[in-house]
Design a protein around this motif. Structure first.
Motif, mmCIF file in Angstrom:
data_model
loop_
_atom_site.group_PDB
_atom_site.id
_atom_site.type_symbol
_atom_site.label_atom_id
_atom_site.label_comp_id
_atom_site.label_asym_id
_atom_site.label_seq_id
_atom_site.Cartn_x
_atom_site.Cartn_y
_atom_site.Cartn_z
ATOM 1 N N GLU A 116 0.777 -1.086 -0.063
ATOM 2 C CA GLU A 116 -0.031 0.001 -0.034
ATOM 3 C C GLU A 116 0.932 1.304 0.109
ATOM 4 O OE1 GLU A 116 -3.911 2.031 2.406
ATOM 5 O OE2 GLU A 116 -2.356 0.550 3.379
ATOM 6 N N ALA A 117 1.773 1.184 0.860
ATOM 7 C CA ALA A 117 2.711 2.301 0.828
ATOM 8 C C ALA A 117 3.509 2.551 -0.392
ATOM 9 C CB ALA A 117 3.785 2.149 1.805
ATOM 10 N N ARG A 118 4.057 1.578 -1.011
ATOM 11 C CA ARG A 118 4.419 1.743 -2.363
ATOM 12 C C ARG A 118 3.545 1.926 -3.358
ATOM 13 N NH1 ARG A 118 5.590 -2.725 -6.875
ATOM 14 N NH2 ARG A 118 6.550 -1.314 -8.495
ATOM 15 N N ARG A 119 2.247 1.638 -3.391
ATOM 16 C CA ARG A 119 1.277 2.410 -4.425
ATOM 17 C C ARG A 119 1.051 4.102 -4.206
ATOM 18 N NH1 ARG A 119 -4.067 3.610 -4.316
ATOM 19 N NH2 ARG A 119 -5.400 2.859 -6.342
ATOM 20 N N LEU A 120 1.012 4.319 -2.925
ATOM 21 C CA LEU A 120 0.782 5.621 -2.734
ATOM 22 C C LEU A 120 2.047 6.467 -3.219
ATOM 23 C CD1 LEU A 120 -0.805 5.761 1.031
ATOM 24 C CD2 LEU A 120 -2.168 6.172 -1.423
ATOM 25 N N PHE A 121 3.259 6.093 -2.788
ATOM 26 C CA PHE A 121 4.420 6.421 -3.029
ATOM 27 C C PHE A 121 4.446 6.689 -4.571
ATOM 28 C CE2 PHE A 121 8.885 6.511 -4.041
ATOM 29 C CZ PHE A 121 9.413 7.428 -3.145
ATOM 30 N N GLU A 122 4.447 5.675 -5.358
ATOM 31 C CA GLU A 122 4.809 5.720 -6.836
ATOM 32 C C GLU A 122 3.714 6.634 -7.780
ATOM 33 O OE1 GLU A 122 6.521 3.010 -9.089
ATOM 34 O OE2 GLU A 122 6.666 1.242 -7.503
ATOM 35 N N ILE A 123 2.513 6.498 -6.927
ATOM 36 C CA ILE A 123 1.473 7.445 -7.747
ATOM 37 C C ILE A 123 1.964 8.906 -7.477
ATOM 38 C CG2 ILE A 123 -0.841 8.150 -7.670
ATOM 39 C CD1 ILE A 123 -1.712 5.294 -7.065
ATOM 40 N N GLY A 124 2.318 9.203 -6.375
ATOM 41 C CA GLY A 124 2.653 10.500 -6.127
ATOM 42 C C GLY A 124 4.071 10.761 -6.960
ATOM 43 N N MET A 125 5.113 9.842 -7.012
ATOM 44 C CA MET A 125 6.246 10.216 -7.847
ATOM 45 C C MET A 125 6.077 10.455 -9.408
ATOM 46 S SD MET A 125 8.839 10.362 -5.824
ATOM 47 C CE MET A 125 7.862 11.597 -5.102
ATOM 48 N N VAL A 126 4.977 9.705 -9.841
ATOM 49 C CA VAL A 126 4.917 9.962 -11.396
ATOM 50 C C VAL A 126 4.241 11.258 -11.563
ATOM 51 C CG1 VAL A 126 2.433 8.819 -11.483
ATOM 52 C CG2 VAL A 126 4.132 8.608 -13.335
ATOM 53 N N ARG A 127 3.366 11.607 -10.417
ATOM 54 C CA ARG A 127 2.827 13.150 -10.471
ATOM 55 C C ARG A 127 3.912 14.002 -10.562
ATOM 56 N NH1 ARG A 127 -2.560 14.077 -10.800
ATOM 57 N NH2 ARG A 127 -4.026 12.504 -10.324
ATOM 58 N N PRO A 131 5.907 16.389 -15.033
ATOM 59 C CA PRO A 131 6.052 17.963 -15.630
ATOM 60 C C PRO A 131 7.606 18.135 -15.499
ATOM 61 C CG PRO A 131 4.437 17.811 -13.704
ATOM 62 C CD PRO A 131 5.401 16.518 -13.588
ATOM 63 N N ARG A 132 8.329 17.364 -14.955
ATOM 64 C CA ARG A 132 9.830 17.566 -14.945
ATOM 65 C C ARG A 132 10.732 16.785 -16.089
ATOM 66 N NH1 ARG A 132 10.938 17.809 -8.540
ATOM 67 N NH2 ARG A 132 9.031 19.244 -7.944
ATOM 68 N N ALA A 133 10.017 15.849 -16.681
ATOM 69 C CA ALA A 133 10.378 14.913 -17.381
ATOM 70 C C ALA A 133 11.035 15.420 -18.667
ATOM 71 C CB ALA A 133 9.599 13.519 -17.731
ATOM 72 N N THR A 134 12.559 14.963 -19.046
ATOM 73 C CA THR A 134 13.087 15.696 -20.295
ATOM 74 C C THR A 134 12.802 14.673 -21.397
ATOM 75 O OG1 THR A 134 15.201 14.719 -19.781
ATOM 76 C CG2 THR A 134 14.855 17.006 -18.687
ATOM 77 N N THR A 135 13.358 15.139 -22.619
ATOM 78 C CA THR A 135 13.451 14.160 -23.712
ATOM 79 C C THR A 135 14.278 13.258 -23.500
ATOM 80 O OG1 THR A 135 12.732 15.919 -25.227
ATOM 81 C CG2 THR A 135 13.892 14.057 -26.326
ATOM 82 N N PHE A 165 12.845 -0.013 -13.963
ATOM 83 C CA PHE A 165 11.881 0.915 -14.783
ATOM 84 C C PHE A 165 11.293 1.960 -13.412
ATOM 85 C CE2 PHE A 165 7.711 1.949 -16.021
ATOM 86 C CZ PHE A 165 7.692 2.599 -17.026
ATOM 87 N N HIS A 166 10.894 1.199 -12.551
ATOM 88 C CA HIS A 166 10.117 2.085 -11.508
ATOM 89 C C HIS A 166 11.045 2.727 -10.662
ATOM 90 C CE1 HIS A 166 5.993 0.369 -11.824
ATOM 91 N NE2 HIS A 166 6.543 -0.846 -12.108
ATOM 92 N N ARG A 167 12.319 2.325 -10.394
ATOM 93 C CA ARG A 167 13.338 3.206 -9.962
ATOM 94 C C ARG A 167 13.714 4.381 -10.590
ATOM 95 N NH1 ARG A 167 17.248 -0.224 -10.265
ATOM 96 N NH2 ARG A 167 17.167 -1.155 -8.106
ATOM 97 N N ARG A 168 13.605 4.177 -11.912
ATOM 98 C CA ARG A 168 13.839 5.499 -12.803
ATOM 99 C C ARG A 168 12.503 6.468 -12.795
ATOM 100 N NH1 ARG A 168 15.125 9.377 -14.431
ATOM 101 N NH2 ARG A 168 16.332 10.077 -15.882
ATOM 102 N N ILE A 169 11.493 5.943 -12.681
ATOM 103 C CA ILE A 169 10.269 6.858 -12.542
ATOM 104 C C ILE A 169 10.331 7.630 -11.328
ATOM 105 C CG2 ILE A 169 7.889 6.762 -12.101
ATOM 106 C CD1 ILE A 169 8.059 6.125 -14.924
ATOM 107 N N SER A 179 14.273 9.188 -4.002
ATOM 108 C CA SER A 179 15.111 8.000 -4.894
ATOM 109 C C SER A 179 15.320 7.028 -3.961
ATOM 110 C CB SER A 179 16.255 8.714 -5.628
ATOM 111 O OG SER A 179 15.655 9.327 -6.875
ATOM 112 N N ALA A 180 15.903 7.515 -2.833
ATOM 113 C CA ALA A 180 16.490 6.525 -1.845
ATOM 114 C C ALA A 180 15.207 5.593 -1.381
ATOM 115 C CB ALA A 180 17.157 7.256 -0.788
#
Length: 244
Positions: A116-127, A131-135, A165-169, A179-180
């Protein structure tokens, strides 16, 4: 004027507690490290130097050094001087790996809490990251999907590529503490892929979901990226099972 009683009823917090010498030495050495007097990579003073500086015996110094090592602040090598470690969020969280894995092994409910913690965390991380993702970020994420596709047939390597993949997200947000945390949580979850046959039949779906996440990030669509990540985690979370 009222006066405070000085009898046996005074608060226990008023009592003076005699502290261990090793704890006091530990505090002094921590101050040297945190103040920068002993920077990353610097050798620690010898036991004899520390004994003279603090006016204590060898047992107190050795106990304090061992505590610093356990905390991850220094590395003790036999036959060499102890050295100060570089301070980072990753290093701090890594110190809890063994305890975390023991905790997660004690009952299914702990693994469910982590998922559950991972789900909440990764959804927040992708949000935060969209906006900051570069080419370059987008190209790297697509390359990671291709790399994962190349691991089809090798369950353990496929799962490893999935974690990359998820680490890079998580790294898209540009926050080293986030990231840590991602590194720690994903590492703890990897422990529960002992039955890697659970992935059989899910690989192509996983790759398609990863592509959908990256497409949304590339479009700069934060809501779509979060929705795609939510759908992916809601499905894949069942693949992490408690051993036995």
């Amino acid at each position: 004027m009222d006066s405070a009683p000085w009898g046996t009823g005074r608060p226990a917090g008023d009592k003076i507690v005699r502290r261990k010498l090793s704890d006091q030495v530990l505090e002094r050495m921590q101050d040297l490290i945190l103040s920068g007097d002993l920077g990353p990579g610097a050798p620690m003073p010898s036991e004899h130097q520390l004994m003279e500086r603090f006016g204590v015996g060898r047992p107190a110094v050795r106990e304090a050094l061992q505590s610093l090592h356990t905390m991850g602040l220094i590395t003790i090598s036999h036959g060499e001087r102890s050295r100060v470690n570089a301070l980072s969020a990753e290093a701090v969280l890594r110190q809890g790996d063994a305890i975390a894995r023991t905790l997660l092994s004690t009952g299914p409910q702990n693994l469910e809490h982590l998922k559950e913690a991972r789900r909440l965390f990764e959804i927040g991380m992708v949000r935060a990251g969209t906006p900051r993702a570069t080419t370059g970020d987008i190209a790297e994420l697509r390359a990671l999907i291709d790399l994962q596709r190349g691991k089809l047939g090798d369950a353990e390597a496929f799962v490893g590529a999935d974690i990359d993949f998820h680490r890079r997200i998580a790294a898209l947000a540009g926050n080293p503490i986030c990231s840590a945390v991602a590194e720690a949580m994903l590492g703890w979850l990897f422990r529960f892929h002992s039955d890697l046959l659970l992935w059989s039949g899910h690989e192509e779906v996983t790759l398609a979901e990863h592509s959908a996440i990256v497409d949304a990030i590339a479009a700069g669509d934060t809501d779509r990226a979060a929705t795609a990540m939510t759908a992916h985690l809601d499905r894949s979370t069942a693949l992490y099972q408690h051993p036995g």
